[in-house]
Motif scaffolding. Structure first.
Motif, PDB file in Angstrom:
ATOM      1  N   GLN A 566       0.835  -1.197   0.000  1.00 36.38           N
ATOM      2  CA  GLN A 566       0.000   0.000   0.000  1.00 36.38           C
ATOM      3  C   GLN A 566       0.873   1.251   0.000  1.00 36.38           C
ATOM      4  O   GLN A 566       1.888   1.312   0.678  1.00 36.38           O
ATOM      5  CB  GLN A 566      -0.909   0.035   1.225  1.00 36.38           C
ATOM      6  N   LEU A 641       0.672   0.877 -13.664  1.00 34.65           N
ATOM      7  CA  LEU A 641      -0.376  -0.003 -13.150  1.00 34.65           C
ATOM      8  C   LEU A 641       0.008  -0.570 -11.783  1.00 34.65           C
ATOM      9  O   LEU A 641      -0.821  -0.615 -10.856  1.00 34.65           O
ATOM     10  CB  LEU A 641      -0.620  -1.133 -14.149  1.00 34.65           C
ATOM     11  N   THR A 642       1.257  -0.993 -11.632  1.00 36.67           N
ATOM     12  CA  THR A 642       1.713  -1.547 -10.347  1.00 36.67           C
ATOM     13  C   THR A 642       1.569  -0.529  -9.227  1.00 36.67           C
ATOM     14  O   THR A 642       1.057  -0.828  -8.138  1.00 36.67           O
ATOM     15  CB  THR A 642       3.178  -1.998 -10.468  1.00 36.67           C
ATOM     16  N   GLU A 645      -2.201   0.279  -8.392  1.00 34.97           N
ATOM     17  CA  GLU A 645      -2.861  -0.774  -7.619  1.00 34.97           C
ATOM     18  C   GLU A 645      -2.450  -0.718  -6.154  1.00 34.97           C
ATOM     19  O   GLU A 645      -3.240  -1.026  -5.265  1.00 34.97           O
ATOM     20  CB  GLU A 645      -2.519  -2.139  -8.215  1.00 34.97           C
ATOM     21  N   LYS A 646      -1.211  -0.307  -5.881  1.00 33.77           N
ATOM     22  CA  LYS A 646      -0.795  -0.136  -4.493  1.00 33.77           C
ATOM     23  C   LYS A 646      -1.563   1.012  -3.844  1.00 33.77           C
ATOM     24  O   LYS A 646      -1.894   0.971  -2.653  1.00 33.77           O
ATOM     25  CB  LYS A 646       0.708   0.144  -4.421  1.00 33.77           C
ATOM     26  N   LYS A 648      -4.586   2.045  -4.756  1.00 38.86           N
ATOM     27  CA  LYS A 648      -6.015   1.735  -4.719  1.00 38.86           C
ATOM     28  C   LYS A 648      -6.414   1.144  -3.380  1.00 38.86           C
ATOM     29  O   LYS A 648      -7.482   1.441  -2.847  1.00 38.86           O
ATOM     30  CB  LYS A 648      -6.356   0.759  -5.852  1.00 38.86           C
ATOM     31  N   ASP A 649      -5.535   0.340  -2.791  1.00 42.67           N
ATOM     32  CA  ASP A 649      -5.859  -0.300  -1.518  1.00 42.67           C
ATOM     33  C   ASP A 649      -5.949   0.697  -0.380  1.00 42.67           C
ATOM     34  O   ASP A 649      -6.702   0.507   0.573  1.00 42.67           O
ATOM     35  CB  ASP A 649      -4.809  -1.370  -1.192  1.00 42.67           C
ATOM     36  N   GLU A 672     -10.671   2.743 -10.303  1.00 39.25           N
ATOM     37  CA  GLU A 672     -10.936   1.481 -10.988  1.00 39.25           C
ATOM     38  C   GLU A 672     -10.995   1.675 -12.497  1.00 39.25           C
ATOM     39  O   GLU A 672     -10.556   0.811 -13.270  1.00 39.25           O
ATOM     40  CB  GLU A 672     -12.243   0.889 -10.468  1.00 39.25           C
ATOM     41  N   VAL A 675      -7.409   1.929 -13.692  1.00 36.30           N
ATOM     42  CA  VAL A 675      -6.792   0.616 -13.604  1.00 36.30           C
ATOM     43  C   VAL A 675      -7.218  -0.268 -14.769  1.00 36.30           C
ATOM     44  O   VAL A 675      -6.401  -0.959 -15.401  1.00 36.30           O
ATOM     45  CB  VAL A 675      -7.125  -0.052 -12.253  1.00 36.30           C
ATOM     46  N   ARG A 679      -4.786  -1.790 -17.613  1.00 37.61           N
ATOM     47  CA  ARG A 679      -4.712  -3.236 -17.863  1.00 37.61           C
ATOM     48  C   ARG A 679      -4.983  -3.553 -19.317  1.00 37.61           C
ATOM     49  O   ARG A 679      -4.328  -4.414 -19.926  1.00 37.61           O
ATOM     50  CB  ARG A 679      -5.694  -3.957 -16.960  1.00 37.61           C
TER      51      ARG A 679
END
Length: 689
Positions: A566, A641-642, A645-646, A648-649, A672, A675, A679
């Motif tokens: 995160q 993206l990596t 996503e960290k 997003k949490d 989202e 993301v 993707r």
């Protein structure tokens, strides 16, 4: 209160005066009555004044009482809060005290461990050397044993002389020396006796072989070399090398000068006397013997012996070079007056008009090992010449021999010592810089070594067949190795600083200043690049660019670490502050010679990635991706993206995107959506590939 007392005193004096004035008229009728009337009037006046005074201060008194009542309530609340705060502070302090005591205990243990390790490190080499001595004595390697004893006494024992086991070793050494003396004398006698005993057979065998063969084969040369230099086999009887004169003579020469001088004279005189007797017997020809045999093959043998002699010299000088490198402090040679300057110039051919013009004190650019190495190369040339002079060869051949021997010393022995020195773990960046400077000056001194050989042999360097010295390639290889070590050690230092990073990846707001570990790293880089100013420009520039690229890569890997789950926007902003400091460092030209923003480009990948997340410009990124003029051309979709996503949490817990959303639902939907688009872009790239 004091003012009030003063007022009462004044009123008392006034009243007393009035009363005294009335008492004068005591003889008048109704004097007492008049006095009482005036006294009543005075009392009424005072009552009126008191009433006025009370009325004037009454309201203030009431207000003060009211305020005090309010303060009382607040004071009670404050007391409760202070009590609660004190309790919580005490509870928190208990844990801190416990941890503090643990830390103190651990540090005491660590200090004790360090002390033990230091003492053991002092003792272990002594014990290893003494064990080596015992092994040498058991295998009858007495010369090596004497050298080991000398090292123990002069180098190792002073370290641990306070320990009892060391005193026992010191007491045992004289007995070991006496044993070696007795054994050596016995071997010497046996050796001399065996020479005399087998001299007839040796001569007979040599004459028979000379009759059957006109030329010696390579195998036979080696066999003769073994006969005359190492082991002699006669009728399958072996005379061991350990008993020959060389080992015995060396064992004498290496003994301590003060303590063993008498023993050395005893051995040497005995040996010389016996050899003279044997020489006289050998040189007296028998009546039936004639002379006149060619001695060319004897000179061929001497040339082979010379090669072995040079190998021995190379091994000896390898130790000399290692000692010089170990004793060097790898700092420029300081000189405080003209006398010291001339001493250094007399040892090493250094010419620099700028340095000559400088006032004292000043410094030579090279360290102390340079003149020492130069002197030892000249000593090697002298040692090699001593053997060559007795070979009855021409000056041209001797010149060629000396140059070839010196080339071997430079390209093999000195080069190997330099490479080993460069790879030693205790050699740091400052030492490596000094080594590069030293090799530059040693390389420049090679022409003076050639002149030195020319002066000895009187053979001009312009002669066609004259061998040149290969110092250029030797020192160039050493410099390249040192430069590679500089790049490696510099990156290792950067890794050590980066490992100290302690980011709070869930912070809601940045600290407002760059992280401490990064500022320490930048200060270190600034100081080390100041040292690099003495290096050739390309080396310093390459080191600086390599360091910036390695730092950029390390920071990027920190963001993309798979163990990091995160990241909050506050952490990204804090990380951005650190990258800004890196860019400022790159733009400050820590090493001169970079054109434009060449050095800043080392952080371009980080800069574009952080700009994308700071501005949240995903529409531009996705629309312009793949275009040469894209604002975020260096941002890889996988990387973006990596990192997203960290983040997003953490968006569910922290208001990190408050400026981009009206409510949590819109915020989550925005993340989202981006993301999904990333993707899709990544999947499309993989299919295309």
């Amino acid at each position: 209160h004091i003012k009030h007392l003063e007022h009462e005193h004044l009123l008392y004096i006034v009243n007393a005066i009035k009363i005294m004035s009335l008492s004068v008229y005591d003889d008048q009728p109704n004097a007492h009555k008049k006095f009482m009337e005036k006294l009543d009037a005075c009392i009424r006046n005072h009552d009126k004044e008191i009433e006025k005074m009370c009325n004037f201060h009454h309201q203030g008194f009431v207000d003060a009482i009211t305020e005090l009542l309010k303060v009382r309530t607040d004071a009670e609340k404050l007391k409760v809060q202070v009590t609660d705060t004190n309790r919580r502070f005490q509870d928190a302090g208990k844990e801190v005290i416990v941890h503090t005591e643990d830390i103190i205990r651990c540090r005491i243990q660590q200090r004790n461990i360090t002390t033990v390790v230091e003492k053991l490190q002092l003792c272990l080499p002594v014990l290893e050397m003494y064990s080596k001595l015992k092994e040498q004595m058991s295998t009858k390697r007495y010369y090596s044993a004497l050298k080991t004893m000398e090292q123990l006494e002069n180098v190792y024992f002073p370290w641990v002389s306070q320990y009892r086991f060391c005193q026992l070793m010191i007491e045992n050494l004289p007995k070991l020396r006496e044993d070696i003396k007795e054994i050596s004398m016995s071997d010497l006698k046996d050796f001399l006796e065996s020479i005399r005993k087998h001299s007839d057979k040796i001569g007979e065998t040599a004459m028979k072989q000379a009759q059957h063969q006109k030329t010696f084969s390579v195998f036979l040369q080696k066999q003769n070399k073994m006969k005359f230099g190492k082991n002699i086999y006669i009728n399958h009887d072996r005379i061991p090398e350990e008993r020959n004169e060389t080992v015995l003579k060396h064992s004498l020469e290496e003994e301590d000068e003060n303590e063993e001088e008498g023993d050395e004279e005893t051995f040497e005189n005995y040996y010389r006397k016996q050899r003279k007797k044997q020489a006289r017997l050998v040189l007296q020809p028998q009546s039936n013997m004639g002379y006149g045999f060619p001695v060319n093959r004897l000179f061929d043998l001497l040339f082979e012996v010379r090669d072995q002699y040079n190998e021995t010299l190379l091994k000896k000088w390898a130790g000399v070079f290692r000692d010089i490198f170990e004793e060097d402090n790898y700092s420029p040679i300081p000189i405080v007056n003209e006398e010291e300057y001339k001493i250094v110039i007399s040892k090493f051919p250094f010419q620099d008009p700028d340095l000559e013009k400088q006032s004292f004190p000043k410094k030579f650019p090279m360290s102390q090992s340079v003149p020492h190495i130069y002197i030892q190369v000249k000593e090697f040339i002298y040692a090699s010449l001593k053997f060559s002079e007795s070979l009855h060869r021409s000056s041209t051949e001797i010149d060629d021999m000396l140059r070839k021997s010196t080339n071997l010393l430079l390209t093999r022995t000195l080069s190997s010592c330099l490479l080993n020195l460069i790879r030693k773990p205790h050699i740091g960046l400052t030492e490596l810089v000094q080594i590069i400077i030293n090799t530059t000056h040693l390389e420049q001194a090679c022409k003076y070594l050639e002149d030195f050989i020319t002066n000895i042999t009187n053979i001009s360097q312009e002669t066609v067949h004259t061998t040149r010295l290969y110092g250029l390639s030797t020192f160039k290889d050493a410099r390249h190795a040192a430069e590679g070590e500089i790049y490696t050690k510099l990156n290792q230092k950067i890794d050590e600083f980066v490992q100290l990073a302690d980011y709070d990846w869930t912070m809601s707001e940045p600290d407002g200043r760059a992280s401490g570990y990064l500022m320490d790293l930048i200060n270190f880089l600034r100081s080390i690049f100041q040292v690099f100013t003495h290096l050739p420009g390309k080396v310093a520039q390459t080191a600086c660019m390599s360091a910036c690229q390695h730092l950029s890569t390390s920071l990027m890997q920190m963001l993309l670490d798979s163990e990091l789950k995160q990241i909050s926007m506050g952490a990204v902003q804090q990380f951005n502050l650190d990258v800004i400091q890196c860019e400022l460092f790159a733009s400050s030209e820590p090493v001169p010679g970079f054109q434009g923003d060449t050095l800043q480009l080392a952080f371009i990948d980080l800069r574009q990635l952080l700009d994308l997340f700071m501005v949240w410009d995903w529409s531009t990124y996705l629309a312009d991706y793949g275009q040469p003029a894209s604002k975020y051309l260096r941002v890889n979709p996988n990387t973006a993206l990596t990192l997203l996503e960290k983040m997003k949490d953490t968006s569910k817990k922290n208001n990190i995107f408050a400026q981009f959303r009206k409510n949590d639902r819109d915020k989550q939907k925005l993340i989202e959506t981006v993301v999904k688009q990333l993707r899709s872009l990544v999947n499309g790239m993989s299919q295309h590939t």
